[in-house]
Design a protein around this motif. Structure first.
Motif, PDB file in Angstrom:
ATOM      1  N   VAL A  88       1.025  -1.319  -0.034  1.00 59.58           N
ATOM      2  CA  VAL A  88      -0.153  -0.038   0.024  1.00 59.58           C
ATOM      3  C   VAL A  88       0.855   1.144  -0.035  1.00 59.58           C
ATOM      4  O   VAL A  88       0.741   2.193  -0.819  1.00 59.58           O
ATOM      5  N   GLY A  89       2.024   1.320   0.906  1.00 58.56           N
ATOM      6  CA  GLY A  89       2.639   2.445   0.914  1.00 58.56           C
ATOM      7  C   GLY A  89       3.534   2.772  -0.377  1.00 58.56           C
ATOM      8  O   GLY A  89       3.733   3.823  -0.666  1.00 58.56           O
ATOM      9  N   GLN A  90       4.011   1.638  -0.812  1.00 50.75           N
ATOM     10  CA  GLN A  90       4.704   1.651  -2.063  1.00 50.75           C
ATOM     11  C   GLN A  90       3.738   2.361  -3.271  1.00 50.75           C
ATOM     12  O   GLN A  90       4.299   3.164  -4.100  1.00 50.75           O
ATOM     13  N   CYS A  91       2.577   2.071  -3.199  1.00 54.97           N
ATOM     14  CA  CYS A  91       1.583   2.216  -4.211  1.00 54.97           C
ATOM     15  C   CYS A  91       1.208   3.890  -3.998  1.00 54.97           C
ATOM     16  O   CYS A  91       1.314   4.690  -4.894  1.00 54.97           O
ATOM     17  N   ALA A  92       1.076   4.321  -2.755  1.00 53.22           N
ATOM     18  CA  ALA A  92       0.893   5.836  -2.461  1.00 53.22           C
ATOM     19  C   ALA A  92       2.075   6.519  -3.032  1.00 53.22           C
ATOM     20  O   ALA A  92       1.999   7.513  -3.533  1.00 53.22           O
ATOM     21  N   LYS A  93       3.307   5.928  -2.870  1.00 55.04           N
ATOM     22  CA  LYS A  93       4.179   6.631  -3.168  1.00 55.04           C
ATOM     23  C   LYS A  93       4.470   6.701  -4.795  1.00 55.04           C
ATOM     24  O   LYS A  93       4.925   7.816  -5.279  1.00 55.04           O
ATOM     25  N   HIS A  94       3.771   5.898  -5.238  1.00 54.27           N
ATOM     26  CA  HIS A  94       3.758   6.138  -6.730  1.00 54.27           C
ATOM     27  C   HIS A  94       2.399   6.679  -7.283  1.00 54.27           C
ATOM     28  O   HIS A  94       1.906   6.476  -8.509  1.00 54.27           O
TER      29      HIS A  94
END
Ligand code: FAD
Length: 362
Positions: free
Chosen positions: A156-162
């Motif tokens: 989820v965090g990686q998605c948010a970062k992108h």
């Protein structure tokens, strides 16, 4: 600039969302009834072990072959993703081999001379003098165990970062996703990663999808680097034996069951006792030889593997005027096939984008 809505926030939906968001130009929204942090019988991903024990036969091995290099890189370079290296130990029981137990040995995992021996690092056949009593043959290889309570939020965090945006919603029909992009504009493409609920989702209603119930016990005891699994057990064909210690203090998962078409969400106490006994018998180091009574239980759990007659469905289809790319039906290998499947989803999205750009023939 494709506007994409991913339906589903399990490992399949999140992996697709992340890979899509990394491609320049894509705008991605994830929409789901359940998100990481939730524990629900309709949401499989948090209940998984999860480790990598290749299951496919060679002809269907693309998903697992293409996923392993990514997981291997994550385990070596991204400690905060919540996975660690463990040695998988795959054991064929003498009983199963002698009886020709087809169901137990049909899985690609238990093949002699399997395709994955060239893919998984440090593969070795276990010499006869190292085999435990009652075991006909076996192999070991480097694998990983993923702490799903850390890995899913990490995704989820990686998605948010992108740039991915998240929304909670319960959809009756897959087409409703088209109106849920955070941009406010209609989505061009929907990714359907609804897992087991693909059998109840309007516009899909896939009757080939069914659950395989997996009951587990999570304990504090440590498995000391080894993840054993056997080709069968003496407690019936719905029961199996595996042990895996999750990374970063996630406890050790003892499994399990593989009960087809069983939707029961409640842990069965008798099954739990058998799971613990089997695990300690196969892996006495768990309690330093003190038996299953010395296990320290964190929790009992049940998850439903999203199985599908005919295997996983990864294909595109136009529903109510919007392109839908399906990615569901990953049974017991959703993590170990996640990046391979996402790669195919991206190919299909690419095909749709090229097709839509092509001037129509007059
Ligand atoms: P899910 O995780 O179920 O996610 C589905 C998503 O779709 C959810 O967010 C849900 O809310 C959403 N959704 C569905 N319908 C709707 C709707 N109508 N409206 C809104 N949202 C909707 N795999 C491995 O690779 N290795 C393992 O070691 C392993 N061990 C396992 C052990 C157990 C006990 C179990 C049960 C499974 C195991 N698996 C393992 C399998 C793996 O967990 C699954 O294949 C995987 O989690 C499936 O993920 P998914 O994203 O497709 O589905």
């Amino acid at each position: 600039m494709p506007n994409i809505v991913v339906l589903g926030a399990g490992v399949s939906g999140l992996t697709c969302a992340l890979q899509l968001a990394k491609q320049e130009g894509n705008v991605v929204t994830v929409v789901a009834k359940h998100m990481p942090g939730d524990y629900d019988i309709e949401y499989t991903s948090p209940w998984a072990g999860a480790n990598v024990l290749p299951m496919a036969l060679d002809k269907d091995s693309r998903w697992e072959r293409r996923t392993w290099p990514v997981l291997r890189q994550l385990v070596k370079e991204v400690p905060e993703a919540g996975m660690h290296i463990q040695t998988a130990r795959v054991l064929r029981r003498q009983k199963d081999v002698a009886s020709g137990a087809k169901a137990a040995l049909a899985d690609g995992l238990f093949e002699q001379n399997p395709w994955y021996k060239e893919v998984m690092d440090n593969f070795r056949e276990i010499p006869a003098n190292e085999l435990p009593p009652g075991i006909h043959s076996g192999c070991e290889f480097m694998s990983v165990c993923i702490n799903t309570a850390i890995y899913l939020p990490w995704l989820v965090g990686q998605c948010a970062k992108h740039g991915v945006q998240f929304k909670r919603a319960v959809l009756k029909h897959v087409s409703e996703a088209a109106d849920l992009s955070h941009t406010g504009k209609k989505a061009d493409i929907i990714i359907n990663a609804s897992g087991l609920l693909a059998c109840r989702l309007g516009g899909v209603m896939d009757q080939a999808v069914y659950p395989a119930r997996g009951q587990i016990v999570v304990v504090r005891n440590e498995a000391k680097g080894f993840m054993p699994t056997t080709s069968g057990c003496d407690d019936g064909s719905d029961e199996i034996m595996y042990v895996m210690q999750r990374a970063l203090g996630g406890g050790t998962v003892l499994g399990g069951t593989y009960a087809k078409n069983n939707w029961d969400p409640n842990p069965d106490p008798n099954i739990a006792v058998r799971i613990m006994k089997r695990a300690v018998e196969a892996h006495p180091e768990l309690t330093d030889g003190k038996g299953s009574e010395a296990l320290s239980i964190i929790r009992h759990g049940v998850g439903l593997r999203p199985c599908r007659e005919g295997g996983v469905r990864i294909e595109k289809e136009k529903i109510d005027g919007t392109w839908v790319v399906h990615n569901y039906g990953h049974a017991g290998w959703g993590y170990q096939g996640s990046y391979g499947c996402a790669e195919r989803v991206l190919e299909l999205v690419d095909e749709i984008v090229k097709q839509e750009k092509r001037p129509s023939k007059l």
